[in-house]
Design a protein around this motif. Structure first.
Motif, PDB file in Angstrom:
ATOM      1  N   LEU A   1       0.848  -1.196   0.000  1.00 26.06           N
ATOM      2  CA  LEU A   1       0.000   0.000   0.000  1.00 26.06           C
ATOM      3  C   LEU A   1       0.887   1.250   0.000  1.00 26.06           C
ATOM      4  CD1 LEU A   1      -2.639  -1.060   2.694  1.00 26.06           C
ATOM      5  CD2 LEU A   1      -2.930  -1.104   0.210  1.00 26.06           C
ATOM      6  N   PRO A   2       1.603   1.496  -1.106  1.00 27.37           N
ATOM      7  CA  PRO A   2       2.483   2.673  -1.158  1.00 27.37           C
ATOM      8  C   PRO A   2       1.673   3.962  -1.164  1.00 27.37           C
ATOM      9  CG  PRO A   2       2.328   1.654  -3.318  1.00 27.37           C
ATOM     10  CD  PRO A   2       1.616   0.731  -2.361  1.00 27.37           C
ATOM     11  N   CYS A   3       2.268   5.001  -0.634  1.00 24.17           N
ATOM     12  CA  CYS A   3       1.617   6.320  -0.604  1.00 24.17           C
ATOM     13  C   CYS A   3       1.378   6.820  -2.024  1.00 24.17           C
ATOM     14  CB  CYS A   3       2.505   7.287   0.184  1.00 24.17           C
ATOM     15  SG  CYS A   3       1.827   8.950   0.341  1.00 24.17           S
ATOM     16  N   ASP A   4       0.226   7.460  -2.251  1.00 22.26           N
ATOM     17  CA  ASP A   4      -0.106   7.969  -3.578  1.00 22.26           C
ATOM     18  C   ASP A   4       0.175   9.462  -3.715  1.00 22.26           C
ATOM     19  OD1 ASP A   4      -2.074   8.903  -1.929  1.00 22.26           O
ATOM     20  OD2 ASP A   4      -3.759   8.230  -3.152  1.00 22.26           O
ATOM     21  N   GLU A   5       0.912  10.038  -2.773  1.00 26.90           N
ATOM     22  CA  GLU A   5       1.255  11.454  -2.821  1.00 26.90           C
ATOM     23  C   GLU A   5       2.730  11.620  -3.178  1.00 26.90           C
ATOM     24  OE1 GLU A   5       0.225  12.987   1.018  1.00 26.90           O
ATOM     25  OE2 GLU A   5      -1.730  11.989   1.007  1.00 26.90           O
ATOM     26  N   ILE A   6       3.056  12.691  -3.863  1.00 26.41           N
ATOM     27  CA  ILE A   6       4.444  12.955  -4.270  1.00 26.41           C
ATOM     28  C   ILE A   6       5.192  13.615  -3.121  1.00 26.41           C
ATOM     29  CG2 ILE A   6       5.933  14.276  -5.833  1.00 26.41           C
ATOM     30  CD1 ILE A   6       3.834  13.915  -7.990  1.00 26.41           C
TER      31      ILE A   6
ATOM     32  N   GLU B   1       8.762   4.454 -12.627  1.00 27.22           N
ATOM     33  CA  GLU B   1       7.462   3.801 -12.541  1.00 27.22           C
ATOM     34  C   GLU B   1       6.959   3.840 -11.096  1.00 27.22           C
ATOM     35  OE1 GLU B   1       5.472   2.403 -14.807  1.00 27.22           O
ATOM     36  OE2 GLU B   1       6.791   2.976 -16.465  1.00 27.22           O
ATOM     37  N   PRO B   2       5.670   4.144 -10.885  1.00 26.14           N
ATOM     38  CA  PRO B   2       5.148   4.115  -9.514  1.00 26.14           C
ATOM     39  C   PRO B   2       5.138   2.692  -8.974  1.00 26.14           C
ATOM     40  CG  PRO B   2       3.359   4.392 -11.091  1.00 26.14           C
ATOM     41  CD  PRO B   2       4.642   4.503 -11.879  1.00 26.14           C
TER      42      PRO B   2
ATOM     43  N   LYS C   1      10.246  16.457  -1.039  1.00 26.27           N
ATOM     44  CA  LYS C   1      11.664  16.385  -0.698  1.00 26.27           C
ATOM     45  C   LYS C   1      12.401  15.331  -1.527  1.00 26.27           C
ATOM     46  CE  LYS C   1      10.854  17.770   4.105  1.00 26.27           C
ATOM     47  NZ  LYS C   1      10.996  17.363   5.545  1.00 26.27           N
ATOM     48  N   ASN C   2      11.656  14.416  -2.101  1.00 25.15           N
ATOM     49  CA  ASN C   2      12.265  13.348  -2.887  1.00 25.15           C
ATOM     50  C   ASN C   2      11.336  12.970  -4.040  1.00 25.15           C
ATOM     51  OD1 ASN C   2      14.054  11.305  -3.664  1.00 25.15           O
ATOM     52  ND2 ASN C   2      13.109   9.797  -2.289  1.00 25.15           N
ATOM     53  N   PRO C   3      11.110  13.905  -4.983  1.00 27.09           N
ATOM     54  CA  PRO C   3      10.185  13.628  -6.090  1.00 27.09           C
ATOM     55  C   PRO C   3      10.740  12.535  -6.997  1.00 27.09           C
ATOM     56  CG  PRO C   3      11.376  15.666  -6.477  1.00 27.09           C
ATOM     57  CD  PRO C   3      11.733  15.235  -5.094  1.00 27.09           C
ATOM     58  N   PRO C   4       9.853  11.753  -7.611  1.00 28.13           N
ATOM     59  CA  PRO C   4      10.321  10.691  -8.506  1.00 28.13           C
ATOM     60  C   PRO C   4      10.893  11.261  -9.795  1.00 28.13           C
ATOM     61  CG  PRO C   4       7.934  10.884  -8.603  1.00 28.13           C
ATOM     62  CD  PRO C   4       8.394  11.819  -7.513  1.00 28.13           C
ATOM     63  N   ASP C   5      11.758  10.486 -10.438  1.00 32.18           N
ATOM     64  CA  ASP C   5      12.266  10.860 -11.749  1.00 32.18           C
ATOM     65  C   ASP C   5      11.127  10.790 -12.765  1.00 32.18           C
ATOM     66  OD1 ASP C   5      14.807  11.097 -10.645  1.00 32.18           O
ATOM     67  OD2 ASP C   5      15.311   8.988 -11.093  1.00 32.18           O
TER      68      ASP C   5
END
Length: 358
Positions: A266-271, A282-283, A274-278
Motif C-alpha cells: 500500500l504505497p503512498c499515492d502522494e508525491i 514507474e510508480p 523532498k524526494n520527487p520521482p524521476d
C-alpha cells in the motif's frame, strides 16, 4: 567438458532472440521448479523463467540445466510466485500454485513468499483472491478528514519514539474519512475513545484495503496492551460492538489481517516534495485503495430485542426479526448472538427482553 561444448554448440545453432510467446510457452505451473535442473526447457515461475531466458535462450529452447539454475539464483531473488502447493492449503514453503492469488497475498504479506504458506496466508487467500479489489469510498457529507497526509505520521500512537500517545480524537456520532499506507514507517492511525460511556460503543469501519481494528490501553512508557482486535476484509464494512470498563482506551486502524500486520503493498499515492520521482520512474504497484471510513456511535445500556429503538421490545421488533430471518449478508442487528444467522436462538433472545426497556 562435452556438456559445455554441447551447450555452446546448441546456443550457436539457435537464433539468439527468443520471442515472448515462446518464453511463455516454456514457463509456467506445468514445469519443474526454477531452482532445480531438469530435462526439458523452462521452469515453474514465469517471471523468473523469462528473466533467465532473456539472457540465455538455451534454458527455454533446450534444457534447464545447472547453468540456468545458477542464473535463476542470481536474477530471481524476489520472485516467489507461483510455487507448488494450493493457495487454500497450508504448506511448508512460500508461494502457491495460482500465480495471481499468490502474488496478491505475497505483495501485502511478504512472509507468504519468503517464509511458509501458513494458516494466515491461507486465510488471506480465502478472503482476498475471490473478492473485489476496487471499491472507492464516497464519504458522507458529515464525514471529516483524518487530516494526516500519508507522507506524515501525526497520530501514530507511540511511533517515532513518542513520549506521549499521539492520537486523534473521535466522539460519539463522528465519521472520519482516513487514509493509511505501508510506506516506511508504516502508518498506524490511533483514535482516543470517549471516556464517558453509558453503554457499549458501536464502531463501524468501511475499508478499501485489508484492515484491522484494535482496542488498546496503556502508555508509551509501557506496557501497551491489546484488549481485542478485529480484521475487516477489503471492500467490506463491518460493525463492532465493544463494551469497555472504565478507563482510557484507544482505537487503532491499520493495514492488517487476522493474526498479522501488513507491511507492504500500500504505497503512498502522494508525491514527496523532498524526494520527487524521476520523470521515467514507474510508480510502485498497488492493488487496493488507501482510504477507510470510520464511524463511532455511543449507545445507552443495551436493550436486547429493541430493533427499532423505540424503547420497547414488542410486535414491531418481532416483525423486523422475521424480516431478517436466515443468513446475514451485511450488518445484521437482529443477529443477537453474532453467529451470522438470524434463527431460533435470536428469537429466544428477543422474547427474553420483551416489554419496556430498562
Amino acid at each position: 567438458m562435452n556438456g559445455i561444448l554441447s551447450r555452446i554448440l546448441a546456443v550457436a545453432l539457435m537464433s539468439l532472440p527468443i520471442s515472448a510467446a515462446r518464453a511463455q510457452d516454456d514457463c509456467g505451473p506445468d514445469r519443474p521448479p526454477c531452482d532445480e535442473p531438469h530435462d526439458g526447457p523452462g521452469c515453474l515461475q514465469p517471471q523468473c523463467c523469462e528473466l533467465v531466458c532473456k539472457i540465455d535462450v538455451f534454458c527455454c529452447e533446450v534444457v534447464w540445466d545447472e547453468t540456468c539454475v545458477e542464473q535463476a539464483g542470481e536474477l530471481c531473488g524476489d520472485v516467489y510466485c507461483p510455487d507448488f502447493g494450493g493457495c487454500l492449503e497450508i504448506h511448508d514453503t512460500g508461494g502457491c500454485l495460482d500465480e495471481t492469488c499468490c502474488e496478491l497475498v505475497r505483495m501485502h504479506d511478504p512472509f507468504c513468499g519468503y517464509g511458509t504458506w501458513d494458516e494466515i496466508c491461507v486465510a488471506e487467500a480465502e478472503s482476498w483472491c475471490a473478492g473485489t479489489v476496487e471499491c472507492p469510498i464516497v464519504p458522507p457529507p458529515n464525514a471529516r478528514e483524518e487530516g494526516e497526509p500519508c507522507l506524515e505520521r501525526l497520530n501514530d500512537g507511540c511511533g517515532g519514539g513518542a513520549i506521549e500517545i499521539n492520537a486523534s480524537s473521535i466522539a460519539c456520532g463522528d465519521a472520519i474519512y482516513g487514509k493509511t499506507t505501508t510506506k516506511v514507517p508504516r502508518d498506524v492511525d490511533w483514535f482516543r475513545l470517549p471516556e464517558t460511556r453509558d453503554g457499549p460503543l458501536v464502531i463501524r469501519l468501511e475499508t478499501e484495503f485489508p484492515a484491522r481494528m484494535l482496542i488498546v490501553t496503556g502508555s508509551c512508557e509501557g506496557p501497551i496492551s491489546v484488549l481485542d482486535r478485529r480484521p475487516v476484509d477489503p471492500c467490506r464494512n463491518d460493525e463492532w460492538v465493544v463494551d469497555l470498563p472504565e478507563g482510557e482506551y484507544h482505537l487503532v486502524v491499520e493495514a492488517g489481517a487476522d493474526g498479522r500486520s501488513l507491511r507492504s503493498g500500500l504505497p503512498c499515492d502522494e508525491i514527496d516534495p523532498k524526494n520527487p520521482p524521476d520523470d521515467d520512474e514507474e510508480p510502485l504497484p498497488r492493488t487496493y485503495g488507501l482510504h477507510y471510513l470510520l464511524e463511532l456511535a455511543c449507545t445507552a445500556a443495551p436493550c436486547p430485542g429493541d430493533l427499532n429503538g423505540d424503547g420497547m421490545v414488542d410486535g414491531v421488533d418481532l416483525g423486523l426479526l422475521f424480516a431478517a430471518w436466515g443468513e446475514c449478508t451485511d450488518v445484521c442487528p437482529a443477529d443477537f448472538d453474532g453467529d451470522g444467522t438470524v434463527d431460533g436462538q435470536d428469537l429466544g433472545g428477543l422474547f427474553v427482553g420483551w416489554g419496556g426497556c430498562p
